[in-house]
Every structure is written in structure tokens, then in C-alpha cells.
Design a protein around this motif. Sequence first.
Motif, PDB file in Angstrom:
ATOM      1  N   HIS A  17       0.796  -1.238   0.000  1.00 58.86           N
ATOM      2  CA  HIS A  17       0.000   0.000   0.000  1.00 58.86           C
ATOM      3  C   HIS A  17       0.825   1.283   0.000  1.00 58.86           C
ATOM      4  O   HIS A  17       0.305   2.354   0.296  1.00 58.86           O
ATOM      5  CB  HIS A  17      -1.001   0.010   1.157  1.00 58.86           C
ATOM      6  CG  HIS A  17      -1.832  -1.224   1.203  1.00 58.86           C
ATOM      7  ND1 HIS A  17      -2.789  -1.508   0.263  1.00 58.86           N
ATOM      8  CD2 HIS A  17      -1.816  -2.284   2.053  1.00 58.86           C
ATOM      9  CE1 HIS A  17      -3.338  -2.675   0.538  1.00 58.86           C
ATOM     10  NE2 HIS A  17      -2.766  -3.174   1.617  1.00 58.86           N
ATOM     11  N   ALA A  18       2.109   1.192  -0.359  1.00 60.95           N
ATOM     12  CA  ALA A  18       2.955   2.380  -0.490  1.00 60.95           C
ATOM     13  C   ALA A  18       2.667   3.044  -1.840  1.00 60.95           C
ATOM     14  O   ALA A  18       2.155   2.401  -2.761  1.00 60.95           O
ATOM     15  CB  ALA A  18       4.430   1.983  -0.403  1.00 60.95           C
ATOM     16  N   PRO A  19       3.002   4.323  -1.965  1.00 62.17           N
ATOM     17  CA  PRO A  19       2.819   5.008  -3.261  1.00 62.17           C
ATOM     18  C   PRO A  19       3.688   4.386  -4.355  1.00 62.17           C
ATOM     19  O   PRO A  19       4.692   3.730  -4.070  1.00 62.17           O
ATOM     20  CB  PRO A  19       3.281   6.445  -2.973  1.00 62.17           C
ATOM     21  CG  PRO A  19       3.259   6.586  -1.504  1.00 62.17           C
ATOM     22  CD  PRO A  19       3.495   5.223  -0.933  1.00 62.17           C
ATOM     23  N   LEU A  20       3.288   4.603  -5.602  1.00 57.46           N
ATOM     24  CA  LEU A  20       4.025   4.110  -6.760  1.00 57.46           C
ATOM     25  C   LEU A  20       4.656   5.275  -7.505  1.00 57.46           C
ATOM     26  O   LEU A  20       4.128   6.388  -7.492  1.00 57.46           O
ATOM     27  CB  LEU A  20       3.088   3.354  -7.704  1.00 57.46           C
ATOM     28  CG  LEU A  20       2.429   2.098  -7.139  1.00 57.46           C
ATOM     29  CD1 LEU A  20       1.362   1.594  -8.095  1.00 57.46           C
ATOM     30  CD2 LEU A  20       3.455   1.020  -6.879  1.00 57.46           C
ATOM     31  N   THR A  32       6.836   1.542 -10.039  1.00 52.28           N
ATOM     32  CA  THR A  32       7.649   0.937  -9.004  1.00 52.28           C
ATOM     33  C   THR A  32       7.186   1.390  -7.629  1.00 52.28           C
ATOM     34  O   THR A  32       6.925   2.570  -7.412  1.00 52.28           O
ATOM     35  CB  THR A  32       9.132   1.317  -9.196  1.00 52.28           C
ATOM     36  OG1 THR A  32       9.519   0.947 -10.516  1.00 52.28           O
ATOM     37  CG2 THR A  32      10.020   0.612  -8.201  1.00 52.28           C
ATOM     38  N   CYS A  33       7.107   0.432  -6.705  1.00 48.15           N
ATOM     39  CA  CYS A  33       6.729   0.712  -5.323  1.00 48.15           C
ATOM     40  C   CYS A  33       7.839   1.532  -4.666  1.00 48.15           C
ATOM     41  O   CYS A  33       9.025   1.243  -4.841  1.00 48.15           O
ATOM     42  CB  CYS A  33       6.509  -0.598  -4.580  1.00 48.15           C
ATOM     43  SG  CYS A  33       6.116  -0.385  -2.840  1.00 48.15           S
ATOM     44  N   THR A  34       7.469   2.534  -3.872  1.00 44.99           N
ATOM     45  CA  THR A  34       8.453   3.391  -3.224  1.00 44.99           C
ATOM     46  C   THR A  34       8.958   2.828  -1.901  1.00 44.99           C
ATOM     47  O   THR A  34       9.911   3.350  -1.340  1.00 44.99           O
ATOM     48  CB  THR A  34       7.867   4.794  -2.975  1.00 44.99           C
ATOM     49  OG1 THR A  34       6.680   4.669  -2.176  1.00 44.99           O
ATOM     50  CG2 THR A  34       7.540   5.493  -4.277  1.00 44.99           C
ATOM     51  N   SER A  35       8.362   1.762  -1.406  1.00 46.66           N
ATOM     52  CA  SER A  35       8.781   1.157  -0.147  1.00 46.66           C
ATOM     53  C   SER A  35      10.097   0.413  -0.337  1.00 46.66           C
ATOM     54  O   SER A  35      10.234  -0.402  -1.249  1.00 46.66           O
ATOM     55  CB  SER A  35       7.714   0.185   0.348  1.00 46.66           C
ATOM     56  OG  SER A  35       8.206  -0.586   1.425  1.00 46.66           O
ATOM     57  N   LYS A  36      11.072   0.680   0.529  1.00 51.25           N
ATOM     58  CA  LYS A  36      12.372  -0.010   0.447  1.00 51.25           C
ATOM     59  C   LYS A  36      12.214  -1.502   0.748  1.00 51.25           C
ATOM     60  O   LYS A  36      12.921  -2.321   0.202  1.00 51.25           O
ATOM     61  CB  LYS A  36      13.356   0.613   1.440  1.00 51.25           C
ATOM     62  CG  LYS A  36      13.645   2.065   1.181  1.00 51.25           C
ATOM     63  CD  LYS A  36      14.974   2.219   0.545  1.00 51.25           C
ATOM     64  CE  LYS A  36      15.297   3.698   0.474  1.00 51.25           C
ATOM     65  NZ  LYS A  36      15.726   4.102  -0.805  1.00 51.25           N
ATOM     66  N   ALA A  37      11.258  -1.853   1.590  1.00 51.12           N
ATOM     67  CA  ALA A  37      11.046  -3.258   1.954  1.00 51.12           C
ATOM     68  C   ALA A  37      10.391  -4.047   0.822  1.00 51.12           C
ATOM     69  O   ALA A  37      10.623  -5.238   0.681  1.00 51.12           O
ATOM     70  CB  ALA A  37      10.190  -3.346   3.210  1.00 51.12           C
ATOM     71  N   CYS A  38       9.582  -3.398   0.019  1.00 52.35           N
ATOM     72  CA  CYS A  38       8.832  -4.075  -1.037  1.00 52.35           C
ATOM     73  C   CYS A  38       9.523  -3.871  -2.389  1.00 52.35           C
ATOM     74  O   CYS A  38      10.118  -4.789  -2.925  1.00 52.35           O
ATOM     75  CB  CYS A  38       7.406  -3.538  -1.076  1.00 52.35           C
ATOM     76  SG  CYS A  38       6.360  -4.265  -2.340  1.00 52.35           S
ATOM     77  N   GLY A  39       9.397  -2.690  -2.949  1.00 50.13           N
ATOM     78  CA  GLY A  39      10.077  -2.337  -4.185  1.00 50.13           C
ATOM     79  C   GLY A  39       9.624  -3.039  -5.447  1.00 50.13           C
ATOM     80  O   GLY A  39      10.341  -3.044  -6.440  1.00 50.13           O
TER      81      GLY A  39
END
Length: 60
Positions: A17-20, A32-39
Motif C-alpha cells: 500500500h505504499a505510493p508508486l 515501481t513501489c516506493t517502499s524499500k522493503a517491497c520495491g
Amino acid sequence: MPLESGLLEILACPACHAPLTDETSAATPELTCTSKACGLAYPVRDGIPVLLVDEARRPA
């Protein structure tokens, strides 16, 4: 084909659910997902984002 104006403001990664962000290049258009954990990187086909986790590319 660029994404519709304002579309990125309402889209989020289906996994976390992080921004793209729009990482579109001539060869591989994707969001691309902005979360460092997901990406995860989601493909854009014919101007339509494919926001399916099974279709996403894992970061290198």
C-alpha cells in the motif's frame, strides 16, 4: 503512452500500500513501489498498469 494525469496520486502498491512512481522507459514501462522493503515493479501494458502481485518484477 503516458499515464493519465493524477493517476499516480490515487494508485498504491497492492502488496504493501505504499505510493508508486512512474519508472517508464522506452523498453520497459512500469510503476515501481516506493517502499524499500517491497520495491515491486508493476508492468504497464498499452497504457494500463497491471497491478497484480503475480505479474510484478522483484527488485534486483
